[in-house]
Design a protein around this motif. Structure first.
Motif, mmCIF file in Angstrom:
data_model
loop_
_atom_site.group_PDB
_atom_site.id
_atom_site.type_symbol
_atom_site.label_atom_id
_atom_site.label_comp_id
_atom_site.label_asym_id
_atom_site.label_seq_id
_atom_site.Cartn_x
_atom_site.Cartn_y
_atom_site.Cartn_z
ATOM 1 N N PRO A 86 -32.168 10.310 -22.598
ATOM 2 C CA PRO A 86 -31.763 9.585 -21.392
ATOM 3 C C PRO A 86 -30.518 10.148 -20.706
ATOM 4 O O PRO A 86 -30.297 9.888 -19.525
ATOM 5 C CB PRO A 86 -31.511 8.159 -21.896
ATOM 6 N N THR A 87 -29.722 10.929 -21.400
ATOM 7 C CA THR A 87 -28.500 11.457 -20.795
ATOM 8 C C THR A 87 -28.699 12.800 -20.105
ATOM 9 O O THR A 87 -27.778 13.313 -19.471
ATOM 10 C CB THR A 87 -27.392 11.611 -21.859
ATOM 11 N N VAL A 88 -29.885 13.368 -20.227
ATOM 12 C CA VAL A 88 -30.147 14.669 -19.602
ATOM 13 C C VAL A 88 -30.502 14.474 -18.134
ATOM 14 O O VAL A 88 -31.316 13.614 -17.780
ATOM 15 C CB VAL A 88 -31.306 15.407 -20.320
ATOM 16 N N ASP A 89 -29.859 15.259 -17.286
ATOM 17 C CA ASP A 89 -30.172 15.242 -15.853
ATOM 18 C C ASP A 89 -31.301 16.245 -15.617
ATOM 19 O O ASP A 89 -31.070 17.441 -15.488
ATOM 20 C CB ASP A 89 -28.939 15.625 -15.043
ATOM 21 N N PHE A 90 -32.531 15.763 -15.583
ATOM 22 C CA PHE A 90 -33.685 16.646 -15.439
ATOM 23 C C PHE A 90 -33.778 17.283 -14.063
ATOM 24 O O PHE A 90 -34.490 18.268 -13.883
ATOM 25 C CB PHE A 90 -34.980 15.905 -15.791
#
Length: 121
Positions: A86-90
């Motif tokens: 959830p913390t990854v900026d895709f």
């Protein structure tokens, strides 16, 4: 005489996705009865002593499975994005061209969408 691999079936649409050392091809083909199906091909370049070859894996996807496949793929990707990472900026992975491709000189003509279409034999 070698038989044509497509057995007279033409590709209707093709899209290519470069992903590092892999390339994915999404091709729409027609059957003899003018029905349509999708092939998804993963191609990996393998280097050998005498040059290189391409290792290919192919999935055939038929119209009756399109919705189930798309739903499962979407659910799986969303699970990874929202539950596992959830913390990854895709959005950082959204780009128009591969970073390792050479930049075109200023003023160079950009290829049209027709020039970038790829047909898979």
């Amino acid at each position: 005489m070698e038989e044509n691999k497509t057995n007279g079936r033409d590709e209707i649409y093709s899209a290519k996705v470069k992903a590092g050392k892999r390339t994915y091809f999404f091709d729409v083909k027609s059957t003899r009865s003018n029905d349509y199906y999708l092939t998804i091909t993963e191609s990996k370049k393998r280097f050998k002593e005498d040059g290189f070859s391409y290792e290919k894996h192919k999935i055939f996807l038929y119209k009756e499975d399109f919705n189930k496949f798309l739903e499962a793929l979407t659910n799986t990707v969303n699970h990874v994005k929202h539950e596992l990472m959830p913390t990854v900026d895709f959005s950082q992975f959204d780009h128009v061209h591969e970073p390792h491709e050479a930049e075109e000189p200023a003023g160079a003509a950009k290829p049209s969408s027709l020039d970038t279409e790829l047909k898979w034999d």
